[in-house]
Design an enzyme around this catalytic site. Structure first.
Site, PDB file in Angstrom:
ATOM      1  N   GLU A 181      -1.114  -9.105  -0.553  1.00 38.64           N
ATOM      2  CA  GLU A 181      -2.560  -9.369  -0.409  1.00 38.64           C
ATOM      3  C   GLU A 181      -3.245  -9.399  -1.778  1.00 38.64           C
ATOM      4  O   GLU A 181      -4.121 -10.231  -2.033  1.00 38.64           O
ATOM      5  CB  GLU A 181      -3.200  -8.306   0.492  1.00 38.64           C
ATOM      6  N   GLU A 194       4.033  -5.156   7.483  1.00 38.12           N
ATOM      7  CA  GLU A 194       3.155  -4.210   8.172  1.00 38.12           C
ATOM      8  C   GLU A 194       3.509  -4.019   9.650  1.00 38.12           C
ATOM      9  O   GLU A 194       3.423  -2.920  10.185  1.00 38.12           O
ATOM     10  CB  GLU A 194       1.690  -4.656   8.071  1.00 38.12           C
ATOM     11  N   GLY A 202       0.322  -4.956   1.015  1.00 37.24           N
ATOM     12  CA  GLY A 202      -0.889  -4.954   0.184  1.00 37.24           C
ATOM     13  C   GLY A 202      -0.642  -5.595  -1.177  1.00 37.24           C
ATOM     14  O   GLY A 202      -1.566  -6.141  -1.789  1.00 37.24           O
ATOM     15  N   ALA A 236       0.851  -1.191   0.000  1.00 37.29           N
ATOM     16  CA  ALA A 236       0.000   0.000   0.000  1.00 37.29           C
ATOM     17  C   ALA A 236       0.887   1.241   0.000  1.00 37.29           C
ATOM     18  O   ALA A 236       2.010   1.218   0.519  1.00 37.29           O
ATOM     19  CB  ALA A 236      -0.881  -0.015   1.244  1.00 37.29           C
TER      20      ALA A 236
HETATM   21  N1  CAA Z   1       4.500   3.248  -0.467  1.00 38.17           N
HETATM   22  C1  CAA Z   1       4.916   4.386  -1.047  1.00 38.17           C
HETATM   23  N2  CAA Z   1       6.058   4.496  -1.760  1.00 38.17           N
HETATM   24  C2  CAA Z   1       6.816   3.396  -1.887  1.00 38.17           C
HETATM   25  C3  CAA Z   1       6.458   2.170  -1.312  1.00 38.17           C
HETATM   26  C4  CAA Z   1       5.246   2.112  -0.575  1.00 38.17           C
HETATM   27  N3  CAA Z   1       4.785   0.967  -0.030  1.00 38.17           N
HETATM   28  N4  CAA Z   1       7.407   1.249  -1.601  1.00 38.17           N
HETATM   29  C5  CAA Z   1       8.320   1.883  -2.349  1.00 38.17           C
HETATM   30  N5  CAA Z   1       7.965   3.170  -2.529  1.00 38.17           N
HETATM   31  C6  CAA Z   1       8.690   4.207  -3.280  1.00 38.17           C
HETATM   32  C7  CAA Z   1       9.926   4.692  -2.511  1.00 38.17           C
HETATM   33  O1  CAA Z   1       9.553   5.675  -1.581  1.00 38.17           O
HETATM   34  C8  CAA Z   1      10.774   5.225  -3.644  1.00 38.17           C
HETATM   35  O2  CAA Z   1      10.280   6.479  -4.023  1.00 38.17           O
HETATM   36  P1  CAA Z   1      11.323   7.723  -4.313  1.00 38.17           P
HETATM   37  O3  CAA Z   1      12.144   7.238  -5.488  1.00 38.17           O
HETATM   38  O4  CAA Z   1      10.426   8.866  -4.626  1.00 38.17           O
HETATM   39  O5  CAA Z   1      12.153   7.860  -3.075  1.00 38.17           O
HETATM   40  C9  CAA Z   1      10.478   4.275  -4.802  1.00 38.17           C
HETATM   41  O6  CAA Z   1       9.241   3.645  -4.461  1.00 38.17           O
HETATM   42  C10 CAA Z   1      11.520   3.205  -4.978  1.00 38.17           C
HETATM   43  O7  CAA Z   1      11.741   2.569  -3.713  1.00 38.17           O
HETATM   44  P2  CAA Z   1      13.157   2.426  -2.980  1.00 38.17           P
HETATM   45  O8  CAA Z   1      14.072   3.537  -3.412  1.00 38.17           O
HETATM   46  O9  CAA Z   1      12.906   2.275  -1.531  1.00 38.17           O
HETATM   47  O10 CAA Z   1      13.668   1.065  -3.639  1.00 38.17           O
HETATM   48  P3  CAA Z   1      14.624  -0.018  -2.958  1.00 38.17           P
HETATM   49  O11 CAA Z   1      14.919  -1.018  -4.011  1.00 38.17           O
HETATM   50  O12 CAA Z   1      15.770   0.626  -2.268  1.00 38.17           O
HETATM   51  O13 CAA Z   1      13.727  -0.698  -1.815  1.00 38.17           O
HETATM   52  C11 CAA Z   1      11.751  -1.762  -0.931  1.00 38.17           C
HETATM   53  C12 CAA Z   1      12.602  -1.442  -2.183  1.00 38.17           C
HETATM   54  C13 CAA Z   1      12.529  -2.707  -0.012  1.00 38.17           C
HETATM   55  C14 CAA Z   1      10.498  -2.438  -1.444  1.00 38.17           C
HETATM   56  C15 CAA Z   1      11.403  -0.482  -0.168  1.00 38.17           C
HETATM   57  O14 CAA Z   1      10.921   0.476  -1.084  1.00 38.17           O
HETATM   58  C16 CAA Z   1      10.380  -0.667   0.896  1.00 38.17           C
HETATM   59  O15 CAA Z   1      10.689  -1.168   1.958  1.00 38.17           O
HETATM   60  N6  CAA Z   1       9.109  -0.237   0.633  1.00 38.17           N
HETATM   61  C17 CAA Z   1       8.023  -0.295   1.598  1.00 38.17           C
HETATM   62  C18 CAA Z   1       7.509  -1.705   1.752  1.00 38.17           C
HETATM   63  C19 CAA Z   1       6.393  -1.785   2.756  1.00 38.17           C
HETATM   64  O16 CAA Z   1       6.545  -1.522   3.934  1.00 38.17           O
HETATM   65  N7  CAA Z   1       5.187  -2.174   2.283  1.00 38.17           N
HETATM   66  C20 CAA Z   1       4.031  -2.376   3.089  1.00 38.17           C
HETATM   67  C21 CAA Z   1       3.180  -1.166   3.148  1.00 38.17           C
HETATM   68  S1  CAA Z   1       1.816  -1.356   4.250  1.00 38.17           S
HETATM   69  C22 CAA Z   1       0.713  -2.271   3.370  1.00 38.17           C
HETATM   70  O17 CAA Z   1       0.947  -2.676   2.298  1.00 38.17           O
HETATM   71  C23 CAA Z   1      -0.602  -2.657   3.774  1.00 38.17           C
HETATM   72  C24 CAA Z   1      -1.543  -2.681   4.719  1.00 38.17           C
HETATM   73  O18 CAA Z   1      -2.414  -3.602   4.634  1.00 38.17           O
HETATM   74  C25 CAA Z   1      -1.632  -1.736   5.814  1.00 38.17           C
END
Ligand code: CAA
Length: 258
Positions: free
Chosen positions: A112, A132, A109, A66
């Site tokens: 999911e 999460e 998400g 998400a």
């Molecule tokens: N939401 C918003 N933006 C996100 C994102 C997310 N879940 N995941 C990645 N991005 C964005 C980053 O902010 C980045 O944007 P910028 O270039 O503008 O900085 C871009 O995507 C590329 O990401 P990274 O530079 O971080 O790429 P990486 O290869 O270094 O890392 C990653 C990849 C490990 C997936 C890392 O991006 C990460 O940890 N992302 C978040 C993952 C996460 O926590 N997901 C769960 C969210 S909660 C949920 O899904 C659900 C729910 O039911 C509540």
């Protein structure tokens, strides 16, 4: 289909492909995007020409979950009023086979969403995870339920509590995905599988999906009664006549989904 901001969709032959199209954010799912995905799926579910729906993502990852930017300011009342999960509930109502073709990160998400697919084909190197808990929350779009039903309570708790990355091999071993393929062959292998399903009689696939989904929730006896009604129903179809006649006449059946 036109008019979408965050997805692209195409139909080739009998196969519809929906691609998440926010690759610079690793296809992180904002609410409009989820609405677009389910709207496209529902449209394809009703289009006669489409027999199988493929869901995949553009760029290096299927989806990193998400959109954290979008949800970080939420509070319980705004979430209740928004009722965003009503869109997610609609995935369970899609009747045609959905094949997910995933690669890179399949997180939160995004995981999911992948679990809403009926068949999952993963590129080698794909990593799945529910991160999460590390954000101080938990999955809210079916993750705790669907993962537990697939992999069992033991692994579900371990993976959901720690947020550890699950390799494609581990996901395969625990029945979370169907198949691992070389990354460069992901779409080719997925479309091959989709076409194989498209050759099967659509009504059979539809009622098999309906019955298998019931098996997940129903006690055995009730599930078997339900299965039986679907079995009977197929004898009202032209494809039942065609399938059985083709067998007797030693020819290939030509199924029309009627
Ligand atoms: N939401 C918003 N933006 C996100 C994102 C997310 N879940 N995941 C990645 N991005 C964005 C980053 O902010 C980045 O944007 P910028 O270039 O503008 O900085 C871009 O995507 C590329 O990401 P990274 O530079 O971080 O790429 P990486 O290869 O270094 O890392 C990653 C990849 C490990 C997936 C890392 O991006 C990460 O940890 N992302 C978040 C993952 C996460 O926590 N997901 C769960 C969210 S909660 C949920 O899904 C659900 C729910 O039911 C509540």
């Amino acid at each position: 289909m036109n008019g979408f901001e965050f997805i692209e969709s195409t139909v080739t032959g009998n196969i519809a492909v929906i691609e998440l199209n926010r690759p610079r954010q690793l296809n992180s799912l904002n609410r409009k995007m989820v609405g677009e995905i389910i709207t496209a799926m529902e449209t394809f579910d009703r289009e006669e020409i489409v027999r199988t729906i493929v869901l995949t993502g553009k760029g290096r990852s299927f989806s990193a979950g998400a959109d954290i930017d979008e949800m970080r300011g939420d509070d319980p009342i705004s979430l209740e009023l928004l009722n965003q999960f009503a869109d997610w509930d609609r995935f369970s109502l899609i009747k045609k086979p959905i094949i997910g073709a995933v690669k890179g990160f399949v997180l939160g998400g995004g995981f999911e969403l992948a679990l809403c697919c009926d068949i999952l084909i993963a590129a080698s190197g794909t990593e799945f995870s529910f991160p999460e808990a590390s954000l101080g929350v938990m999955p809210g779009a079916g993750g705790t339920q669907r993962l537990t039903k697939l992999a069992g309570r033991t692994k579900a708790l371990e993976w959901l509590w720690t947020g550890e990355r699950i390799s494609a091999e581990t996901a395969l071993k625990h029945g979370v995905i169907n198949k691992i393929v070389a990354p460069e062959l992901l779409m080719e292998e997925t479309l091959k599988f989709a076409n194989r399903l498209a050759e099967q009689p659509p009504l059979s696939l539809r009622l098999i999906k309906d019955s298998v989904n019931k098996a997940v929730d129903y006690p055995l006896y009730e599930g078997m009664q339900y299965e039986r009604k679907n079995f009977y129903l197929l004898f009202a179809s032209q494809d039942q006549k065609e399938g059985m006649n083709a067998f007797i006449e030693k020819r290939r059946p030509d199924f029309h989904g009627k």
